[in-house]
Scaffold this motif. Structure first.
Motif, PDB file in Angstrom:
ATOM      1  N   LEU A 406      -5.819   1.857  -5.988  1.00  0.00           N
ATOM      2  CA  LEU A 406      -5.428   0.959  -7.067  1.00  0.00           C
ATOM      3  C   LEU A 406      -6.552   0.913  -8.088  1.00  0.00           C
ATOM      4  O   LEU A 406      -7.670   0.486  -7.787  1.00  0.00           O
ATOM      5  N   ARG A 407      -6.272   1.375  -9.300  1.00  0.00           N
ATOM      6  CA  ARG A 407      -7.266   1.382 -10.381  1.00  0.00           C
ATOM      7  C   ARG A 407      -6.892   0.330 -11.420  1.00  0.00           C
ATOM      8  O   ARG A 407      -5.740   0.266 -11.863  1.00  0.00           O
ATOM      9  N   VAL A 408      -7.856  -0.490 -11.803  1.00  0.00           N
ATOM     10  CA  VAL A 408      -7.653  -1.539 -12.805  1.00  0.00           C
ATOM     11  C   VAL A 408      -8.188  -1.038 -14.132  1.00  0.00           C
ATOM     12  O   VAL A 408      -9.369  -0.696 -14.252  1.00  0.00           O
ATOM     13  N   LEU A 409      -7.332  -1.002 -15.145  1.00  0.00           N
ATOM     14  CA  LEU A 409      -7.714  -0.478 -16.457  1.00  0.00           C
ATOM     15  C   LEU A 409      -8.152  -1.568 -17.418  1.00  0.00           C
ATOM     16  O   LEU A 409      -9.037  -1.352 -18.248  1.00  0.00           O
ATOM     17  N   THR A 428     -11.416   2.129  -1.183  1.00  0.00           N
ATOM     18  CA  THR A 428     -10.673   3.126  -0.407  1.00  0.00           C
ATOM     19  C   THR A 428      -9.201   3.019  -0.774  1.00  0.00           C
ATOM     20  O   THR A 428      -8.785   2.072  -1.442  1.00  0.00           O
ATOM     21  N   PRO A 429      -8.372   3.964  -0.332  1.00  0.00           N
ATOM     22  CA  PRO A 429      -6.935   3.825  -0.568  1.00  0.00           C
ATOM     23  C   PRO A 429      -6.366   2.590   0.148  1.00  0.00           C
ATOM     24  O   PRO A 429      -6.935   2.092   1.120  1.00  0.00           O
ATOM     25  N   LEU A 430      -5.239   2.100  -0.350  1.00  0.00           N
ATOM     26  CA  LEU A 430      -4.499   1.046   0.329  1.00  0.00           C
ATOM     27  C   LEU A 430      -4.163   1.505   1.746  1.00  0.00           C
ATOM     28  O   LEU A 430      -3.942   2.698   1.981  1.00  0.00           O
ATOM     29  N   SER A 431      -4.113   0.573   2.676  1.00  0.00           N
ATOM     30  CA  SER A 431      -3.870   0.962   4.064  1.00  0.00           C
ATOM     31  C   SER A 431      -2.759   0.139   4.675  1.00  0.00           C
ATOM     32  O   SER A 431      -2.572  -1.036   4.353  1.00  0.00           O
ATOM     33  N   SER A 432      -2.001   0.772   5.581  1.00  0.00           N
ATOM     34  CA  SER A 432      -0.899   0.141   6.302  1.00  0.00           C
ATOM     35  C   SER A 432      -1.070   0.388   7.795  1.00  0.00           C
ATOM     36  O   SER A 432      -1.755   1.335   8.199  1.00  0.00           O
ATOM     37  N   PRO A 433      -0.443  -0.432   8.632  1.00  0.00           N
ATOM     38  CA  PRO A 433      -0.409  -0.116  10.057  1.00  0.00           C
ATOM     39  C   PRO A 433       0.246   1.240  10.279  1.00  0.00           C
ATOM     40  O   PRO A 433       1.341   1.497   9.781  1.00  0.00           O
ATOM     41  N   GLU A 434      -0.434   2.134  11.022  1.00  0.00           N
ATOM     42  CA  GLU A 434       0.045   3.503  11.216  1.00  0.00           C
ATOM     43  C   GLU A 434       0.558   3.684  12.642  1.00  0.00           C
ATOM     44  O   GLU A 434      -0.202   3.528  13.600  1.00  0.00           O
ATOM     45  N   PRO A 435       1.850   4.013  12.828  1.00  0.00           N
ATOM     46  CA  PRO A 435       2.391   4.178  14.185  1.00  0.00           C
ATOM     47  C   PRO A 435       1.875   5.427  14.896  1.00  0.00           C
ATOM     48  O   PRO A 435       1.966   5.510  16.116  1.00  0.00           O
ATOM     49  N   GLY A 468      17.392   5.272  -1.354  1.00  0.00           N
ATOM     50  CA  GLY A 468      17.603   3.991  -0.707  1.00  0.00           C
ATOM     51  C   GLY A 468      16.303   3.211  -0.607  1.00  0.00           C
ATOM     52  O   GLY A 468      15.284   3.573  -1.209  1.00  0.00           O
ATOM     53  N   PRO A 469      16.280   2.110   0.175  1.00  0.00           N
ATOM     54  CA  PRO A 469      15.098   1.245   0.242  1.00  0.00           C
ATOM     55  C   PRO A 469      14.055   1.750   1.241  1.00  0.00           C
ATOM     56  O   PRO A 469      14.379   2.227   2.328  1.00  0.00           O
ATOM     57  N   LEU A 470      12.784   1.611   0.853  1.00  0.00           N
ATOM     58  CA  LEU A 470      11.636   1.899   1.706  1.00  0.00           C
ATOM     59  C   LEU A 470      10.772   0.649   1.743  1.00  0.00           C
ATOM     60  O   LEU A 470      10.489   0.059   0.706  1.00  0.00           O
ATOM     61  N   THR A 471      10.340   0.229   2.926  1.00  0.00           N
ATOM     62  CA  THR A 471       9.559  -0.991   3.042  1.00  0.00           C
ATOM     63  C   THR A 471       8.301  -0.744   3.859  1.00  0.00           C
ATOM     64  O   THR A 471       8.212   0.202   4.648  1.00  0.00           O
ATOM     65  N   GLY A 472       7.314  -1.618   3.662  1.00  0.00           N
ATOM     66  CA  GLY A 472       6.070  -1.515   4.402  1.00  0.00           C
ATOM     67  C   GLY A 472       5.193  -2.722   4.155  1.00  0.00           C
ATOM     68  O   GLY A 472       5.570  -3.661   3.445  1.00  0.00           O
ATOM     69  N   GLU A 473       4.023  -2.698   4.754  1.00  0.00           N
ATOM     70  CA  GLU A 473       3.028  -3.755   4.578  1.00  0.00           C
ATOM     71  C   GLU A 473       1.687  -3.091   4.319  1.00  0.00           C
ATOM     72  O   GLU A 473       1.354  -2.082   4.955  1.00  0.00           O
ATOM     73  N   VAL A 474       0.912  -3.642   3.393  1.00  0.00           N
ATOM     74  CA  VAL A 474      -0.299  -2.958   2.957  1.00  0.00           C
ATOM     75  C   VAL A 474      -1.465  -3.936   2.877  1.00  0.00           C
ATOM     76  O   VAL A 474      -1.290  -5.120   2.561  1.00  0.00           O
ATOM     77  N   THR A 475      -2.654  -3.422   3.170  1.00  0.00           N
ATOM     78  CA  THR A 475      -3.900  -4.142   2.950  1.00  0.00           C
ATOM     79  C   THR A 475      -4.562  -3.610   1.687  1.00  0.00           C
ATOM     80  O   THR A 475      -4.712  -2.394   1.530  1.00  0.00           O
ATOM     81  N   ILE A 476      -4.918  -4.517   0.783  1.00  0.00           N
ATOM     82  CA  ILE A 476      -5.612  -4.125  -0.442  1.00  0.00           C
ATOM     83  C   ILE A 476      -7.108  -4.186  -0.167  1.00  0.00           C
ATOM     84  O   ILE A 476      -7.643  -5.251   0.153  1.00  0.00           O
ATOM     85  N   PRO A 477      -7.838  -3.066  -0.279  1.00  0.00           N
ATOM     86  CA  PRO A 477      -9.268  -3.055   0.034  1.00  0.00           C
ATOM     87  C   PRO A 477     -10.086  -3.785  -1.027  1.00  0.00           C
ATOM     88  O   PRO A 477      -9.580  -4.224  -2.073  1.00  0.00           O
TER      89      PRO A 477
END
Length: 538
Positions: A406-409, A428-435, A468-477
């Motif tokens: 995520l880059r802030v301009l 770092t890149p955004l991160s999600s729980p990885e199965p 169609g829809p894609l969903t997830g959960e993310v941590t913003i570093p």
């Protein structure tokens, strides 16, 4: 509006979360320096039913703006002087005083339908209140006025373009006599247009194309525009003007697109491709040197920012996909799986990123903050599909994995620019729980799509080719590189934004099989771009 009513504070209705990119699907395609010859000033008073205790109450809303009298196809329509005035009834004001709120800072989000020739897209006008908080009277009604700049919209074909008001969201930041935030610090109201509204919410009609010429007796007029605010439906342009593309005027529905499909690459048919002039404008999405396995698609949706109790709209973005070879797997449980792993990347003006987008929040509960951001791809994006073959009911599960920074301009706090410098981004890149961390190590976003493929009937949910829809959960570093002139803003952005538990929902549209010689109708434009531009969903 009493503080104990959670329905008034739920983040999903906050306009600051929804008002990120005001025109979702109708962003301008062609910059235009030409000015309209004339202008039409509109002021429309509309009745709204808002969720206020003890129940819905009627609220008067006035919308004012200036539009051009007429524009040429491809010329930007840029509304100016956009204001939204909301008059809260006395009962709502008494609820504010009961919370010991003496001032409010209003923010509004007015949803609109923008339509032309049978095609329709949703838009949002964001309004912010005055620089100083508005005093809450001891009794009587309270008038709140917000203003905002509506981004331009460009119609690429001739025919009347209409703008019609629909839902309204109102956010109120509450303050006490000593200048501190009240408890609660904010309230959010959800309002719907009353069914007895004159004109059914029609704000304006802007004719697109040259002025109508006299038609022979009995012939339909090629441009039959309705008066602003009259509520008279606008007739589609008819007959079709010479040279006008003859593609379908509306995209096929997801059910129509998916019917009879099994989730593999679209079949070659003898139907022509659709015209890009007949779909909502979207960023260019052209694949260079395509193969017979190349697909492209548009994707858009929302990403929550949990700390700010709001959501960011990720704008319509182009995704290029290269399908892998399918494999049949026979696990020990005796089932049969069809596996396919594809590679993908974001594509915006030759860079692997989304288009820039704006998000507006109340930082720390009281400071309106607007940030311009992009999501940049920092490594390979994979699309892993697993179809459980259980005739006739096939179950599809697809994981999309993407390392996104995520880059802030640019940042504005309460209307004042905050210089974050050219290198402000997450560490770092955004991160999600990885199965499956052994196969997919490192931080990355993970989104899951589930679908069902019943032979001979409709595909439902998410399938790569039909979308169609894609969903997830993310941590913003945490953030790094933010600030200019020796000022370190890393901690400020990290404290206000970074953290876990941020819900993500993205909607992918129908793919275009770029390498197919004659694509199925409703999938591709004439120049092999995705025909379907999806709408974001919460």
């Amino acid at each position: 509006m009493r503080g104990h009513r959670p329905a008034l504070r739920t983040p999903r209705v906050r306009t600051r979360g929804a008002a990120i990119a005001a025109f979702v699907a109708l962003a301008p395609l062609i910059p235009s320096a030409a000015a309209a010859v004339g202008a039409q000033e509109i002021t429309v008073k509309l009745p709204y039913d808002c969720a206020l205790p003890p129940g819905p109450q009627r609220v008067a809303v006035r919308v004012a703006a200036t539009f051009p009298d007429r524009v040429a196809a491809g010329e930007a329509i840029r509304p100016t002087g956009v204001t939204t005035t909301v008059e809260l009834p006395a009962g709502a004001v008494s609820d504010l005083t009961a919370l010991k709120a003496t001032t409010v800072v209003p923010e509004t989000g007015l949803a609109l339908d923008v339509a032309q020739r049978g095609a329709k897209a949703q838009a949002l006008w964001r309004g912010t209140g005055p620089a100083r908080p508005v005093a809450v009277p001891a009794e009587g009604s309270l008038t709140l006025r917000t203003t905002g700049d509506a981004p331009a919209v460009t119609a690429v074909v001739n025919g009347d373009l209409t703008l019609t008001a629909t839902d309204l969201g109102v956010d109120l930041a509450l303050g006490t006599a000593d200048g501190a935030p009240a408890t609660p610090a904010s309230l959010s109201l959800t309002c719907t247009l009353a069914k007895d509204a004159d004109g059914h919410g029609l704000l304006a009609t802007v004719p697109v194309g040259p002025s109508a010429t006299p038609a022979p007796s009995g012939s339909p007029s090629p441009s039959d525009s309705a008066a602003p605010g009259s509520g008279r439906p606008t007739a589609p342009a008819s007959p079709t003007a010479p040279g006008t593309p003859k593609g379908p005027t509306t995209p096929a529905t997801p059910t129509e697109r998916a019917k009879g499909r099994t989730g593999h690459a679209p079949k070659v048919g003898d139907a022509r491709a659709g015209s890009s002039a007949d779909r909502p404008p979207a960023p260019p999405c052209v694949k260079k040197n395509p193969t017979d396995k190349s697909l492209n698609a548009y994707i858009t949706g929302y990403a929550n920012v949990r700390k700010l109790s709001g959501a960011s709209l990720i704008p319509v973005s182009c995704v290029q996909i290269e399908q892998g070879d399918p494999e049949i797997a026979f696990p020990p449980d005796g089932s049969i799986h069809l596996l396919q792993k594809s590679d993908a990347y974001l594509d915006y003006q030759g860079r692997k990123q989304t288009p820039p987008f704006k998000s507006t929040f109340l930082t720390f509960g009281f400071a309106p903050t607007t940030a311009t951001m992009v999501l940049e791809q920092a490594g390979p994006m994979t699309v892993a599909s697993d179809v459980l073959l259980v005739f006739p009911d096939n179950i599809a599960e697809t994981y999309v994995r993407a390392p996104l920074v995520l880059r802030v301009l640019d940042v504005e706090v309460n209307g004042t620019r905050l210089d974050v410098g050219p290198s402000c981004r997450t560490q770092t890149p955004l991160s999600s729980p990885e199965p499956d961390p052994a196969t997919y190590p490192g931080p990355h976003l993970v989104m899951l799509g589930k679908g069902q493929l019943i032979n001979g009937t409709d595909a439902t949910g998410y399938v790569l080719t039909s979308g169609g829809p894609l969903t997830g959960e993310v941590t913003i570093p945490a953030f790094t590189g933010c600030g200019a002139g020796g000022e370190d803003l890393d901690r400020l952005l990290t404290a206000s934004i970074s953290g876990p538990g941020n819900y993500v929902k993205q909607i992918q549209g129908q793919t275009c099989a770029v390498g197919v010689e004659v694509p199925t109708e409703g999938q591709c434009t004439e120049d092999r771009q995705p025909y379907v531009v999806p709408k974001p969903e919460r």
